[in-house]
Design an enzyme around this catalytic site. Structure first.
Site, PDB file in Angstrom:
ATOM      1  CE1 TYR A 115      11.949  21.779  39.703  1.00  0.00           C
ATOM      2  CE2 TYR A 115      10.659  23.755  39.255  1.00  0.00           C
ATOM      3  CZ  TYR A 115      11.874  22.949  39.488  1.00  0.00           C
ATOM      4  OH  TYR A 115      13.145  22.948  38.003  1.00  0.00           O
ATOM      5  CG  ASP A 142      16.483  24.463  29.924  1.00  0.00           C
ATOM      6  OD1 ASP A 142      15.002  24.359  29.990  1.00  0.00           O
ATOM      7  OD2 ASP A 142      16.771  25.578  29.889  1.00  0.00           O
ATOM      8  CG  ASP A 195      23.738   9.719  35.201  1.00  0.00           C
ATOM      9  OD1 ASP A 195      23.537   8.783  35.131  1.00  0.00           O
ATOM     10  OD2 ASP A 195      25.336   9.586  35.484  1.00  0.00           O
ATOM     11  CG  ASP A 204      14.290  22.850  34.793  1.00  0.00           C
ATOM     12  OD1 ASP A 204      13.128  23.248  34.167  1.00  0.00           O
ATOM     13  OD2 ASP A 204      15.168  23.196  35.884  1.00  0.00           O
ATOM     14  CE  LYS A 209      23.308   9.403  39.825  1.00  0.00           C
ATOM     15  NZ  LYS A 209      24.642   9.638  38.247  1.00  0.00           N
TER      16      LYS A 209
HETATM   17  C1  IPM Z   1      10.298  25.965  33.161  1.00  0.00           C
HETATM   18  C2  IPM Z   1      10.986  26.964  34.093  1.00  0.00           C
HETATM   19  C3  IPM Z   1      10.728  26.736  34.986  1.00  0.00           C
HETATM   20  C4  IPM Z   1      11.125  25.663  35.892  1.00  0.00           C
HETATM   21  C5  IPM Z   1      11.698  28.077  35.748  1.00  0.00           C
HETATM   22  C6  IPM Z   1      11.403  30.084  35.403  1.00  0.00           C
HETATM   23  C7  IPM Z   1      10.989  28.300  37.110  1.00  0.00           C
HETATM   24  O1  IPM Z   1      13.116  26.681  34.354  1.00  0.00           O
HETATM   25  O2  IPM Z   1      10.078  26.010  32.896  1.00  0.00           O
HETATM   26  O3  IPM Z   1      11.433  24.519  32.251  1.00  0.00           O
HETATM   27  O4  IPM Z   1      12.187  25.143  37.037  1.00  0.00           O
HETATM   28  O5  IPM Z   1       9.900  24.747  36.244  1.00  0.00           O
HETATM   29 MN    MN Z   2      14.199  24.570  32.504  1.00  0.00          MN
END
Ligand code: IPM
Ligand code: MN
Length: 369
Positions: free
Chosen positions: A142, A263, A235, A259, A201
């Site tokens: 990032y 999700d 993983d 990140d 990792k």
């Molecule tokens: C998150 C999102 C962001 C990230 C994007 C939108 C830049 O996916 O907040 O997890 O990658 O951090």
């Molecule tokens: Mn994200």
């Protein structure tokens, strides 16, 4: 608190794009209810940032707005992302810029299944799905370090470097250990030990995660002998997040892995309608947000689920030091998921966005514990 008047919090609200304004309105409603019940108030300032402003003025996050944001006790963000704006412009220009400039070096993402919420994980319930991810929020790929050579030719090379300094790693690990001591499973009466697990990792990223691993054990051994230390390759961690989420307490990891795995974590806790996060600068100004996007197709219909944003507001209360109020909000949300909502999905809740906000605000105002 930087507050001048005790009990008055200066909050910047960035409703943003799509359904952001709708969910933020409900979160503000719940904050007001919590303040009334627990004896503090909010001074709210709205910031017009997002796709519409960008289309109108070409401005994304002007330095003047950033400077103003530095003067608040906390920030609540709805959503960033607009169908008419190319992906990346607003995300990088607002969200990532704010995280970097305000040095919000922790991204705290609880993965907590609330009662009554459906999870795709078979035979798992709120007892099993109950951990947090401490995602480092300033380093890794990032940072934008990298570039092209021979761009546009068949020999083109692209490099995007993962970057970590010892300083970044140490401050993140410290946060994770401190968090575990305060809110780990033992601290919450849910187990006999507080645990921090590093997710890395080390078998391939032999520089970056070597640094993380050494720093992790050095700090743990020296300063946190009471906290158990585990390690997972990222993983394998994804497998266990599905198969044995009950193994986890506090996970700590770099920005990119954090990140991705959050999700996965979000879907196990019932999806984006429920997942909240905090971009935290423990010494500065933090920013709380629902993790889900701006959901343009549901905009303006009053059917989006506001609970993730309400939970983000609850996290804000905790970070401001208003723990009883934060607990009341979380418990009110649990009551509503357990006893009221038919589904967590937009348009299928059995209530409008505003009604869900009312239900949580009402329970919060009762001081529901
Ligand atoms: C998150 C999102 C962001 C990230 C994007 C939108 C830049 O996916 O907040 O997890 O990658 O951090
Ligand atoms: Mn994200």
């Amino acid at each position: 608190m930087t507050g001048k008047d005790i009990g008055v919090y200066k909050i910047a609200v960035i409703p943003g794009d799509g359904t952001g304004p709708e969910v933020v309105a409900e979160a503000v409603k719940v904050l007001s209810a919590a303040g009334e019940k627990f004896g503090f108030t909010f001074e709210i300032t709205e910031f017009d940032l997002g796709g519409e402003r960008y289309k109108r003025t070409g401005e994304i996050l002007p330095d003047s707005a950033l400077d103003e944001l530095r003067g608040f006790d906390s920030i609540l963000l709805g959503a960033i992302g607009h169908p008419d704006v190319a992906p990346g412009i607003l995300e990088k220009g607002i969200l990532l810029k704010a995280r970097f400039e305000l040095d919000q070096y922790i991204n705290l993402r609880p993965v907590r299944l609330y009662p009554g919420v459906e999870t795709p994980l078979k035979d798992k319930g709120p007892e099993e799905i109950d951990y947090v991810v401490v995602r480092e929020n300033t380093g890794d790929q990032y940072t934008g370090a990298g570039g092209f050579t021979m761009k546009g030719t068949p020999q083109e090379v692209a490099v995007q470097s993962a970057v970590y300094s010892r300083f970044q790693v140490d401050r993140c690990l410290k946060y994770a250990f401190e968090y575990a001591r305060k809110y780990g499973k033992k601290a919450r009466g849910k187990g006999d030990v507080n645990t921090v697990a590093l997710v890395g990792k080390t078998n391939v990223l032999t520089y970056i995660y070597d640094l993380w691993e050494r720093a992790f054990h050095e700090m743990g051994e020296r300063d946190y002998p009471d906290i158990r230390r585990d390690y997972y390759h990222v993983d394998a961690c994804c497998m266990w997040m599905v198969k044995n989420p009950e193994w986890f307490d506090v996970l700590v990891t770099g920005n990119m892995f954090g990140d991705i795995i959050t999700d996965l974590g979000a879907i196990t806790q019932g999806g984006m309608g429920l997942a909240a996060g905090g971009n935290i600068n423990p010494e500065g100004v933090s920013m709380f947000e629902p993790i889900g996007g701006s959901a343009p197709k549901y905009t303006g219909q009053g059917i989006i689920n506001p609970l993730a944003c309400i939970c983000a507001a609850g996290m804000m209360l905790e970070t401001l030091g208003e723990q009883p109020a934060a607990d009341a909000v979380e418990n009110a949300v649990k009551f509503v998921t357990a006893h009221k909502l038919k589904s967590m999905a937009a348009g299928a809740m059995g209530y409008s966005t505003g009604e869900v906000g009312d239900l949580v605000a009402q329970k919060t105002a009762d001081g529901y514990i």
